[in-house]
Design an enzyme around this catalytic site. Sequence first.
Site, short mmCIF file in Angstrom:
data_model
loop_
_atom_site.label_atom_id
_atom_site.label_comp_id
_atom_site.label_asym_id
_atom_site.label_seq_id
_atom_site.Cartn_x
_atom_site.Cartn_y
_atom_site.Cartn_z
N ARG A 78 -2.53 -27.09 24.53
CA ARG A 78 -1.20 -26.56 24.76
C ARG A 78 -0.82 -26.79 26.22
O ARG A 78 -1.51 -26.32 27.12
CB ARG A 78 -1.18 -25.05 24.43
CG ARG A 78 0.09 -24.36 24.82
CD ARG A 78 0.15 -22.89 24.41
NE ARG A 78 1.38 -22.36 24.93
CZ ARG A 78 1.47 -21.37 25.82
NH1 ARG A 78 0.40 -20.71 26.22
NH2 ARG A 78 2.64 -21.00 26.28
N HIS A 122 7.82 -23.10 30.42
CA HIS A 122 6.81 -22.20 30.98
C HIS A 122 7.19 -21.98 32.44
O HIS A 122 6.45 -22.30 33.36
CB HIS A 122 5.41 -22.80 30.81
CG HIS A 122 4.28 -21.81 30.91
ND1 HIS A 122 3.27 -21.72 29.98
CD2 HIS A 122 3.98 -20.86 31.84
CE1 HIS A 122 2.40 -20.78 30.34
NE2 HIS A 122 2.82 -20.24 31.46
N GLU A 167 6.43 -16.41 27.03
CA GLU A 167 6.57 -15.07 27.61
C GLU A 167 7.94 -14.81 28.24
O GLU A 167 8.05 -14.56 29.46
CB GLU A 167 5.47 -14.84 28.67
CG GLU A 167 4.06 -15.00 28.14
CD GLU A 167 2.99 -14.55 29.14
OE1 GLU A 167 3.32 -14.31 30.32
OE2 GLU A 167 1.83 -14.41 28.73
N ASN A 299 0.08 -14.13 23.47
CA ASN A 299 -0.80 -14.17 24.64
C ASN A 299 -1.32 -12.76 24.83
O ASN A 299 -0.55 -11.83 25.10
CB ASN A 299 -0.02 -14.59 25.89
CG ASN A 299 0.46 -16.03 25.82
OD1 ASN A 299 0.09 -16.77 24.91
ND2 ASN A 299 1.27 -16.43 26.79
N TYR A 301 -4.29 -10.38 26.78
CA TYR A 301 -5.31 -10.30 27.82
C TYR A 301 -6.01 -8.95 27.90
O TYR A 301 -7.17 -8.87 28.20
CB TYR A 301 -4.71 -10.62 29.20
CG TYR A 301 -4.38 -12.08 29.37
CD1 TYR A 301 -5.35 -12.97 29.78
CD2 TYR A 301 -3.10 -12.56 29.08
CE1 TYR A 301 -5.07 -14.32 29.92
CE2 TYR A 301 -2.82 -13.92 29.22
CZ TYR A 301 -3.81 -14.80 29.64
OH TYR A 301 -3.53 -16.13 29.76
N GLU A 360 -2.75 -17.77 24.30
CA GLU A 360 -3.47 -17.58 25.56
C GLU A 360 -4.40 -16.38 25.43
O GLU A 360 -3.99 -15.33 24.92
CB GLU A 360 -2.51 -17.28 26.74
CG GLU A 360 -1.77 -18.46 27.28
CD GLU A 360 -0.86 -18.09 28.45
OE1 GLU A 360 -1.16 -17.13 29.19
OE2 GLU A 360 0.16 -18.78 28.61
C1 FCB Z 1 0.26 -15.55 31.48
C2 FCB Z 1 0.92 -16.86 31.80
C3 FCB Z 1 -0.02 -17.94 32.24
C4 FCB Z 1 -1.12 -17.40 33.13
C5 FCB Z 1 -1.78 -16.19 32.53
C6 FCB Z 1 -2.91 -15.63 33.34
O1 FCB Z 1 1.17 -14.52 31.65
O2 FCB Z 1 1.64 -17.32 30.68
O3 FCB Z 1 0.71 -18.96 32.84
O4 FCB Z 1 -0.62 -17.15 34.38
O5 FCB Z 1 -0.82 -15.20 32.31
#
Ligand code: FCB
Length: 453
Positions: A78, A122, A167, A299, A301, A360
């Site tokens: 990607r 992006h 995002e 995405n 985290y 992500e």
């Molecule tokens: C996300 C972004 C990516 C990267 C990660 C850590 O928010 O999409 O570009 O910075 O965080």
Amino acid sequence: MANKIVFPENFLWGSATASYQIEGAWNKHNKGESIWDRFTHTPGKIKNNDNGDVANDHYRLWKKDIKLMKKLGLKAYRFSISWPRILPAGRGKVNQKGVDFYNHLVDGLLEANITPFATLFHWDLPQVLEDEGGWPVRSTAEAFVEYTDVISRVLGDRVKNWITHNEPSVVAWLGYETGVHAPGKKDLSLSIRAAHHLLLSHGLSVPVIRRNSSNSETGIVLNIGWKVPASNSAIDMELARLDDGRWFRWYSDPVYGRGYPADMVEHFSKLGGLPKGLDFVHSGDMDFIATPTDFIGLNYYSRNLHRADVPENDPQIDFPLPNTPEHWSEMGWENYPDGLMGVLGRVYFDYLPRKIYITENGASYSTPPNENGNIPDVHRINYLRTHFAAANRAIQAGVPLAGYFVWSLMDNFEWAFGYAQRFGIVWVNFETQERILKDSAKWYKTVIKKNGF
Ligand code: FCB
């Protein structure tokens, strides 16, 4: 040894990057200035005043980077396309050199048997469009549709997986409300308008992509956290709800045809963010935004715990969190794999998308090469292993998760943090542009090969 955790056949193991974070060549071959060029060239905006002028020099080293991907056995990659490389003035004249770059990249990926997933936006908006008002004005959405048309005509015969936006909530809130990202504006009402035009440009682009790229799939990527009240006090629950509303529902509800969530309209009005109501929503907009997509990209985290530090708050649950590097990445983000299972279940059962990708997931740890030249990034391996396992549990529960993109293929320019945060599974020496596989990359390679672990 047989795998304990097995993924479905054809599960798409990938990794992700973004144009501004890796390409460099910020002004080569007629590329136009982007808002990130302008922002990073403004002193005081980025940690250590770092910028993406050179970054990973991927514009020059892309062949080497495809070799790396091949070595890892990646099935999908990607990447994002730099709008000002294609249309330096945001619209109008096409820059053939820029088009050539992505043509070669896509051909190279296909030759290496790697499926390209192209993200159209992006974050590197052409500066000229920002000068005309940027995402808060409607004409930017119209320019985005033109850009989508240009690039999907060129690549549409070979790229079959498209992502309109990455995002949009980060673009709107960090770019136009808190100002920690480009273009650095600080105005809630601007950010709400930006959100609308980002969503509108997504919806308007989906049919354009379908026209130019037959048998392709298109989706949008939203960031999602596992938002949890730290207690069952009304105030903590309210905080968690508002945080989810602002970062996720404000985007997911319109995309799935539910319009803007009423509780958030009320909330933003109270904050003064809607001085003229929803006057920027023209008739028909919400239908465009709700154009059906083929997948949603998430995405994920971290978990976000909400605890109000006020007397009315009567926490009934205490959260003694381990204070270890295994539990907290260097971004200060909590490692919470169950949250990934949580968000997958929630998004699937709430919105019933046809297909989901984790577009992500990854962690920042700066583990450097040791004396043997190895990079024992054990915390990243632990992060990925536990998150892959959580995704697998979601699949067992019926979530149509079709692929997983680790963030990131290699260390790169991490926005406001510059080069101080390293998310790569490949180490990059930014002085020499040397790339070294970290232990996490070697481990990921075996996961891909065995389709599990
Ligand atoms: C996300 C972004 C990516 C990267 C990660 C850590 O928010 O999409 O570009 O910075 O965080």
